[in-house]
Design a protein around this motif. Structure first.
Motif, mmCIF file in Angstrom:
data_model
loop_
_atom_site.group_PDB
_atom_site.id
_atom_site.type_symbol
_atom_site.label_atom_id
_atom_site.label_comp_id
_atom_site.label_asym_id
_atom_site.label_seq_id
_atom_site.Cartn_x
_atom_site.Cartn_y
_atom_site.Cartn_z
ATOM 1 N N ILE A 1 13.127 41.644 -60.031
ATOM 2 C CA ILE A 1 13.609 40.758 -61.099
ATOM 3 C C ILE A 1 12.533 40.582 -62.162
ATOM 4 C CG2 ILE A 1 14.224 38.371 -61.622
ATOM 5 C CD1 ILE A 1 15.716 38.331 -58.953
ATOM 6 N N LEU A 2 11.297 40.370 -61.759
ATOM 7 C CA LEU A 2 10.201 40.197 -62.703
ATOM 8 C C LEU A 2 9.996 41.442 -63.559
ATOM 9 C CD1 LEU A 2 7.915 38.302 -63.620
ATOM 10 C CD2 LEU A 2 6.484 39.420 -61.931
ATOM 11 N N LEU A 3 10.020 42.602 -62.941
ATOM 12 C CA LEU A 3 9.847 43.843 -63.687
ATOM 13 C C LEU A 3 11.008 44.081 -64.647
ATOM 14 C CD1 LEU A 3 8.364 46.205 -60.980
ATOM 15 C CD2 LEU A 3 7.208 45.195 -62.941
ATOM 16 N N LEU A 4 12.217 43.769 -64.223
ATOM 17 C CA LEU A 4 13.368 43.916 -65.119
ATOM 18 C C LEU A 4 13.243 42.991 -66.320
ATOM 19 C CD1 LEU A 4 16.339 44.272 -62.624
ATOM 20 C CD2 LEU A 4 15.441 45.994 -64.179
ATOM 21 N N LEU A 5 12.773 41.773 -66.113
ATOM 22 C CA LEU A 5 12.585 40.852 -67.233
ATOM 23 C C LEU A 5 11.505 41.349 -68.184
ATOM 24 C CD1 LEU A 5 12.888 37.422 -65.467
ATOM 25 C CD2 LEU A 5 14.450 38.400 -67.132
ATOM 26 N N PHE A 6 10.410 41.898 -67.637
ATOM 27 C CA PHE A 6 9.367 42.462 -68.493
ATOM 28 C C PHE A 6 9.897 43.627 -69.313
ATOM 29 C CE2 PHE A 6 5.903 40.665 -65.711
ATOM 30 C CZ PHE A 6 5.472 39.776 -66.676
ATOM 31 N N PHE A 7 10.678 44.486 -68.710
ATOM 32 C CA PHE A 7 11.192 45.634 -69.451
ATOM 33 C C PHE A 7 12.272 45.234 -70.439
ATOM 34 C CE2 PHE A 7 9.409 48.040 -65.820
ATOM 35 C CZ PHE A 7 8.506 48.776 -66.560
ATOM 36 N N MET A 8 13.014 44.164 -70.154
ATOM 37 C CA MET A 8 14.047 43.706 -71.083
ATOM 38 C C MET A 8 13.432 43.031 -72.299
ATOM 39 S SD MET A 8 17.004 42.218 -68.566
ATOM 40 C CE MET A 8 17.711 41.247 -69.857
ATOM 41 N N TYR A 9 12.425 42.200 -72.082
ATOM 42 C CA TYR A 9 11.866 41.408 -73.169
ATOM 43 C C TYR A 9 10.511 41.907 -73.630
ATOM 44 C CZ TYR A 9 15.659 38.291 -72.071
ATOM 45 O OH TYR A 9 16.907 37.775 -71.868
ATOM 46 N N GLY A 10 9.984 42.937 -73.041
ATOM 47 C CA GLY A 10 8.732 43.519 -73.460
ATOM 48 C C GLY A 10 7.541 42.797 -72.878
ATOM 49 N N PHE A 11 6.384 43.361 -73.163
ATOM 50 C CA PHE A 11 5.147 42.802 -72.649
ATOM 51 C C PHE A 11 4.377 42.081 -73.756
ATOM 52 C CE2 PHE A 11 6.208 46.139 -69.715
ATOM 53 C CZ PHE A 11 5.930 45.559 -68.497
ATOM 54 N N ASN A 12 5.065 41.571 -74.752
ATOM 55 C CA ASN A 12 4.407 40.909 -75.866
ATOM 56 C C ASN A 12 3.965 39.500 -75.495
ATOM 57 O OD1 ASN A 12 5.055 43.107 -77.409
ATOM 58 N ND2 ASN A 12 6.969 42.225 -78.117
ATOM 59 N N ASP A 13 2.913 39.022 -76.163
ATOM 60 C CA ASP A 13 2.509 37.642 -75.977
ATOM 61 C C ASP A 13 3.017 36.820 -77.163
ATOM 62 O OD1 ASP A 13 -0.901 37.730 -77.178
ATOM 63 O OD2 ASP A 13 0.867 38.766 -77.840
#
Length: 49
Positions: free
Chosen positions: A26-38
């Motif tokens: 779930i965490l990885l899917l959220l990172f890939f959906m919303y990107g790794f931007n700060d």
């Protein structure tokens, strides 16, 4: 046979690993959906305040 399956799935280590993999997915899917931007790089909604 059914008892062996029940014992296998009642194993605490197996439950922990399954939950870890589930939440990591779930965490990885959220990172890939919303990107790794700060907050400073990207379209963050509160940048102009």
């Amino acid at each position: 046979m059914l008892d062996k399956i029940k014992v296998f799935f009642a194993n605490q280590k197996l439950k922990w690993i399954a939950r870890f993999a589930y939440y990591l997915l779930i965490l990885l899917l959220l990172f890939f959906m919303y990107g790794f931007n700060d907050a400073n790089a990207g379209t963050y909604i509160y940048n102009d305040f």
